[in-house]
Motif scaffolding. Structure first.
Motif, PDB file in Angstrom:
ATOM      1  N   ALA A 103       0.829  -1.202   0.000  1.00 61.50           N
ATOM      2  CA  ALA A 103       0.000   0.000   0.000  1.00 61.50           C
ATOM      3  C   ALA A 103       0.866   1.256   0.000  1.00 61.50           C
ATOM      4  CB  ALA A 103      -0.929  -0.013   1.210  1.00 61.50           C
ATOM      5  N   ALA A 104       1.953   1.241   0.779  1.00 65.11           N
ATOM      6  CA  ALA A 104       2.859   2.391   0.820  1.00 65.11           C
ATOM      7  C   ALA A 104       3.547   2.592  -0.520  1.00 65.11           C
ATOM      8  CB  ALA A 104       3.888   2.189   1.927  1.00 65.11           C
ATOM      9  N   GLU A 105       3.978   1.502  -1.130  1.00 58.42           N
ATOM     10  CA  GLU A 105       4.625   1.612  -2.439  1.00 58.42           C
ATOM     11  C   GLU A 105       3.636   2.094  -3.500  1.00 58.42           C
ATOM     12  OE1 GLU A 105       8.067  -1.844  -1.897  1.00 58.42           O
ATOM     13  OE2 GLU A 105       6.117  -2.378  -2.759  1.00 58.42           O
ATOM     14  N   THR A 106       2.368   1.719  -3.355  1.00 61.40           N
ATOM     15  CA  THR A 106       1.343   2.198  -4.283  1.00 61.40           C
ATOM     16  C   THR A 106       1.172   3.712  -4.157  1.00 61.40           C
ATOM     17  OG1 THR A 106       0.170   0.086  -4.113  1.00 61.40           O
ATOM     18  CG2 THR A 106      -1.059   1.950  -5.001  1.00 61.40           C
ATOM     19  N   PHE A 107       1.179   4.213  -2.931  1.00 66.05           N
ATOM     20  CA  PHE A 107       1.130   5.667  -2.718  1.00 66.05           C
ATOM     21  C   PHE A 107       2.248   6.360  -3.491  1.00 66.05           C
ATOM     22  CE2 PHE A 107       3.620   8.722  -0.170  1.00 66.05           C
ATOM     23  CZ  PHE A 107       2.844   9.861  -0.355  1.00 66.05           C
ATOM     24  N   LEU A 108       3.456   5.823  -3.423  1.00 67.76           N
ATOM     25  CA  LEU A 108       4.580   6.414  -4.148  1.00 67.76           C
ATOM     26  C   LEU A 108       4.332   6.388  -5.656  1.00 67.76           C
ATOM     27  CD1 LEU A 108       7.591   4.881  -2.164  1.00 67.76           C
ATOM     28  CD2 LEU A 108       6.856   7.275  -2.154  1.00 67.76           C
ATOM     29  N   ASP A 109       3.800   5.275  -6.147  1.00 73.55           N
ATOM     30  CA  ASP A 109       3.520   5.159  -7.587  1.00 73.55           C
ATOM     31  C   ASP A 109       2.492   6.195  -8.033  1.00 73.55           C
ATOM     32  OD1 ASP A 109       5.255   3.032  -7.722  1.00 73.55           O
ATOM     33  OD2 ASP A 109       3.684   1.490  -7.669  1.00 73.55           O
ATOM     34  N   VAL A 110       1.399   6.325  -7.272  1.00 72.92           N
ATOM     35  CA  VAL A 110       0.346   7.267  -7.641  1.00 72.92           C
ATOM     36  C   VAL A 110       0.863   8.702  -7.590  1.00 72.92           C
ATOM     37  CG1 VAL A 110      -1.905   8.189  -6.948  1.00 72.92           C
ATOM     38  CG2 VAL A 110      -1.504   5.718  -6.931  1.00 72.92           C
ATOM     39  N   ALA A 111       1.651   9.021  -6.581  1.00 71.67           N
ATOM     40  CA  ALA A 111       2.208  10.371  -6.488  1.00 71.67           C
ATOM     41  C   ALA A 111       3.123  10.661  -7.670  1.00 71.67           C
ATOM     42  CB  ALA A 111       2.974  10.515  -5.174  1.00 71.67           C
ATOM     43  N   ARG A 112       3.924   9.678  -8.043  1.00 70.40           N
ATOM     44  CA  ARG A 112       4.845   9.862  -9.173  1.00 70.40           C
ATOM     45  C   ARG A 112       4.080  10.035 -10.473  1.00 70.40           C
ATOM     46  NH1 ARG A 112       6.911   5.301  -8.807  1.00 70.40           N
ATOM     47  NH2 ARG A 112       8.337   5.821  -7.103  1.00 70.40           N
ATOM     48  N   GLU A 113       3.063   9.194 -10.673  1.00 69.15           N
ATOM     49  CA  GLU A 113       2.292   9.264 -11.922  1.00 69.15           C
ATOM     50  C   GLU A 113       1.494  10.557 -12.036  1.00 69.15           C
ATOM     51  OE1 GLU A 113      -0.019   5.733 -11.640  1.00 69.15           O
ATOM     52  OE2 GLU A 113       1.698   4.392 -11.978  1.00 69.15           O
ATOM     53  N   SER A 114       1.066  11.105 -10.905  1.00 68.29           N
ATOM     54  CA  SER A 114       0.285  12.341 -10.925  1.00 68.29           C
ATOM     55  C   SER A 114       1.165  13.582 -10.948  1.00 68.29           C
ATOM     56  CB  SER A 114      -0.641  12.397  -9.706  1.00 68.29           C
ATOM     57  OG  SER A 114       0.121  12.459  -8.502  1.00 68.29           O
ATOM     58  N   GLY A 115       2.466  13.375 -10.814  1.00 73.28           N
ATOM     59  CA  GLY A 115       3.393  14.500 -10.834  1.00 73.28           C
ATOM     60  C   GLY A 115       3.393  15.310  -9.550  1.00 73.28           C
ATOM     61  N   GLU A 116       2.875  14.754  -8.470  1.00 71.96           N
ATOM     62  CA  GLU A 116       2.797  15.478  -7.206  1.00 71.96           C
ATOM     63  C   GLU A 116       3.980  15.144  -6.310  1.00 71.96           C
ATOM     64  OE1 GLU A 116      -0.917  15.767  -5.105  1.00 71.96           O
ATOM     65  OE2 GLU A 116      -1.959  14.804  -6.777  1.00 71.96           O
ATOM     66  N   ARG A 117       4.378  16.125  -5.518  1.00 70.20           N
ATOM     67  CA  ARG A 117       5.374  15.893  -4.479  1.00 70.20           C
ATOM     68  C   ARG A 117       4.629  15.892  -3.148  1.00 70.20           C
ATOM     69  NH1 ARG A 117      10.671  19.526  -4.175  1.00 70.20           N
ATOM     70  NH2 ARG A 117      11.387  18.025  -5.710  1.00 70.20           N
ATOM     71  N   ALA A 118       4.286  14.722  -2.693  1.00 68.79           N
ATOM     72  CA  ALA A 118       3.509  14.590  -1.453  1.00 68.79           C
ATOM     73  C   ALA A 118       4.293  13.741  -0.465  1.00 68.79           C
ATOM     74  CB  ALA A 118       2.154  13.951  -1.743  1.00 68.79           C
ATOM     75  N   TRP A 119       4.284  14.163   0.771  1.00 64.55           N
ATOM     76  CA  TRP A 119       4.995  13.421   1.799  1.00 64.55           C
ATOM     77  C   TRP A 119       4.092  12.401   2.486  1.00 64.55           C
ATOM     78  CZ3 TRP A 119       7.361  18.398   4.352  1.00 64.55           C
ATOM     79  CH2 TRP A 119       8.363  18.902   3.516  1.00 64.55           C
ATOM     80  N   ARG A 120       2.780  12.677   2.500  1.00 65.45           N
ATOM     81  CA  ARG A 120       1.854  11.817   3.206  1.00 65.45           C
ATOM     82  C   ARG A 120       0.645  11.530   2.319  1.00 65.45           C
ATOM     83  NH1 ARG A 120       1.025  12.606   9.338  1.00 65.45           N
ATOM     84  NH2 ARG A 120       0.812  10.361   8.990  1.00 65.45           N
TER      85      ARG A 120
ATOM     86  N   LEU B  21      -2.161  13.979  -1.111  1.00 66.16           N
ATOM     87  CA  LEU B  21      -2.413  13.765  -2.534  1.00 66.16           C
ATOM     88  C   LEU B  21      -3.741  14.384  -2.943  1.00 66.16           C
ATOM     89  CD1 LEU B  21      -1.326  10.064  -3.192  1.00 66.16           C
ATOM     90  CD2 LEU B  21      -0.251  12.124  -4.090  1.00 66.16           C
ATOM     91  N   ALA B  22      -3.751  15.034  -4.101  1.00 71.55           N
ATOM     92  CA  ALA B  22      -4.979  15.653  -4.600  1.00 71.55           C
ATOM     93  C   ALA B  22      -5.808  14.695  -5.442  1.00 71.55           C
ATOM     94  CB  ALA B  22      -4.633  16.899  -5.421  1.00 71.55           C
ATOM     95  N   VAL B  23      -5.300  13.493  -5.693  1.00 68.61           N
ATOM     96  CA  VAL B  23      -6.032  12.561  -6.549  1.00 68.61           C
ATOM     97  C   VAL B  23      -7.275  12.042  -5.827  1.00 68.61           C
ATOM     98  CG1 VAL B  23      -3.910  11.852  -7.697  1.00 68.61           C
ATOM     99  CG2 VAL B  23      -4.741  10.534  -5.756  1.00 68.61           C
TER     100      VAL B  23
END
Length: 434
Positions: free
Chosen positions: A205-222, A226-228
């Motif tokens: 689940a944590a690695e998925t968060f990283l994937d979604v943040a990367r794909e959305s172009g967001e720099r999110a720490w938590r 995420l705005a998605v």
């Protein structure tokens, strides 16, 4: 057993407003020190708050040799060493590495895991979370992708009682009979997986968060930054679990909550609260002496700035004597004490951004705080470092002197008053409380 399937339960988001991060994560660690007004600061991650006696002694030695001699507990059950002298980074890392507190330099800031501190000690949890803790920490340190997690990203392992479920973790695992419920941030619902898959599912689940943040172009720490839409995260986690062969079903989240352990003897554990989270060298040594005399020879630091010592092997007389010694050392062993209801950031003189010596003011207002219907948290500035979750009265120091008192549920209507003289806290609390 769970069937190898994923349900299509809809998920709606209750996520907080997205946060735009325009810089890298500067969260301190053991290898990345933070420059404070009282010297360098190191934050040592202690997964689950679990320390062997030898590790506890190594921390005390590092604090005495390199810092101010005290150990400062955080709201995540970690330890901060403050007042570190210039150029001591290499020596500090060597001391902690020798004690087994630095298993992976590449992951040392991301090993943020809280766990139910009384798990396996008082008979209230549904399962002992220690195997989950060991497995998750090992998996986290073995994951190349996990190195990208922020030092603020948090995992929580709840034994079913609901104590750490309410801490706002990014990934929460909660015992549910023979299964586990894995939740992601404040996204509605959780994934039910077999208990043996809980730690792996949490990391996925944590690695998925990283994937979604990367794909959305967001720099999110938590996660909640995420705005998605929540549905995007839900589908991504479903897909990741399925690809990994983890059977899962999406269902509603268990919302039951309980408090952390009260001071005193609870089951097979001695529980103490540490006033304002600051442990002196003598207090720490007394705790380690008690732990060394028990069967488990360990301490468990809590996210509520307390310490739990399993007392298996101690008789009734020895346990009572240990409680007396800890109380005499200045640690809170009485559940009626007001101290567990009072918290504060480091304040002056340690922090240059603080407008007040908040710890002195918090200690001076202890009697009034004990009569308040809500806990109090004193902050030296608007950043409110270390602020815990949950409804409480916020006292924020203002540049012109005094404090602004605010009370109200998160996101709801608030009441505010001004405290110009900390000695008048009781009057201010009477004005702001209904």
């Amino acid at each position: 057993m769970l069937a190898a399937m994923s349900s299509a339960l809809p998920s709606t988001s209750s996520q907080a407003t997205a946060v735009s991060r325009d810089r890298g994560d500067a969260c301190p660690g053991t290898l990345r020190l933070h420059a404070a007004d009282d010297g360098a600061l190191a934050r040592v991650r202690i997964p689950g708050g679990v320390l062997g006696v030898g590790q506890a002694e190594a921390l005390a030695d590092a604090a005495l040799r390199l810092g101010d001699g005290d150990l400062h507990l955080t709201s995540r059950g970690n330890v901060q060493l403050r007042g570190l002298r210039d150029g001591c980074g290499g020596e500090l890392a060597g001391l902690l590495d020798a004690a087994g507190l630095l298993p992976s330099p590449a992951h040392e800031r991301v090993r943020n895991i809280v766990a139910s501190p009384l798990s396996g000690l008082d008979g209230r949890g549904l399962r002992d979370v220690r195997p989950w803790l060991s497995d998750l920490d090992a998996a986290l340190c073995a994951s190349d992708g996990a190195r990208e997690l922020s030092g603020r990203f948090l995992f929580a392992l709840d034994d079913g009682r609901g104590d750490v479920t309410g801490l706002g973790a990014d990934v929460t695992v909660r015992a549910a009979g023979d299964d586990a419920l894995v939740a992601l941030g404040s996204v509605d619902g959780a994934w039910r997986v077999a208990a043996g898959e809980a730690s792996r599912a949490a990391l996925l689940a944590a690695e998925t968060f990283l994937d979604v943040a990367r794909e959305s172009g967001e720099r999110a720490w938590r996660v909640d930054e995420l705005a998605v839409p929540a549905a995007v995260l839900t589908r991504a986690v479903d897909r990741r679990l399925s690809e990994a062969g983890v059977a899962h079903v999406k269902e509603r989240t268990d919302t039951r909550r309980t408090a952390g352990p009260p001071p005193g003897l609870v089951g097979d554990a001695l529980c103490v609260h540490v006033p304002l989270g600051r442990l002196t060298g003598p207090q720490w040594r007394e705790l380690t002496r008690v732990a060394a005399s028990t069967r488990d020879t360990e301490l468990r630091l809590t996210p509520w700035r307390g310490v739990v010592v399993p007392v298996g092997g101690l008789g009734t007389t020895d346990t009572a004597d240990a409680l007396d010694r800890l109380s005499a050392a200045g640690l809170v062993t009485d559940a009626a004490s007001p101290w567990p209801r009072v918290g504060a950031c480091i304040g002056r003189p340690g922090c240059g951004k603080s407008h007040a010596d908040v710890r002195a003011d918090a200690a001076g207002g202890l009697s009034a705080a004990g009569r308040s219907p809500l806990p109090l948290y004193w902050s030296g500035c608007e950043r409110r470092c270390g602020h815990p979750r949950g409804e409480r009265i916020d006292l924020v120091a203002v540049p012109e002197g005094g404090y602004r008192l605010t009370v109200g549920p998160p996101g709801g209507p608030t009441r505010t008053t001004v405290l110009t003289d900390p000695s008048q806290l009781a009057t201010a609390l009477a004005a702001i409380n209904p």
